[in-house]
Enzyme design. Structure first.
Site: not given
Length: 177
Positions: A75, A78-80, A164
């Site tokens: 997570v 992918v997020e940051s 996502y």
């Protein structure tokens, strides 16, 4: 240029651009203000954190909330992309890209602090897993909001959300190997 030493595993670089408008309406910019007329215009910050420290935080909070650390890492990737100062165009902040509305729900006051962000993000992800009983649906809710998952009775038909979920699951499987 200002260097701030925070700990053995973290340093911060910050630079501020200052400005003032003179009596002729001309704007002056500098990184070294020569008088009190100058006011901050823009602050550039760069944080570098020790990946081992982030890994420890992920392991500690994942264990506490009984969540697979590999899923949390996927997570965050992918997020940051593991950037603690990341901020999206929609206002999501920090490693786990938590929106201001969700920050309030989670009582997250320091979204750019890695420990606080990881703890809140894991707690939120765990609540979504409990609510939806599926990794895919929890990830979709993390991205598009739980209301959208409920409204559509599954992964919402948003291209961004579908991609996502696929990206996180792919990285998650790679990390589990």
């Amino acid at each position: 240029m200002i260097w701030l030493f925070l700990s053995l595993s973290c340093w911060v670089w910050a630079e501020t651009i200052y400005y003032y408008c003179d009596e002729n309406g001309v704007y002056h910019f500098t990184d070294l203000p020569t008088s009190s007329k100058y006011k901050p215009f823009l602050v550039f910050r760069y944080h570098k954190y020790d990946p081992k420290k982030l890994d420890r935080l992920i392991k500690v909070y994942s264990k506490h909330y009984r969540l697979d650390p590999a899923l949390v890492k996927a997570v965050i990737k992918v997020e940051s992309n593991f950037e603690p100062e990341a901020e999206s165009s929609k206002g999501a902040q920090g490693l786990m890209q938590i929106t201001p509305i969700t920050q309030k729900e989670l009582d997250l006051d320091t979204p750019f602090d890695p420990a606080s962000n990881i703890e809140a993000g894991i707690r939120y992800l765990k609540s979504l897993l409990n609510r939806f009983s599926s990794i895919e649906l929890a990830l979709a809710a993390y991205n598009a909001g739980p209301g959208n998952v409920k409204r559509y009775g599954g992964i919402p038909p948003f291209k961004e959300t579908k991609e996502y979920v696929k990206k996180v699951l792919k990285i998650y499987q790679e990390l589990k190997r």
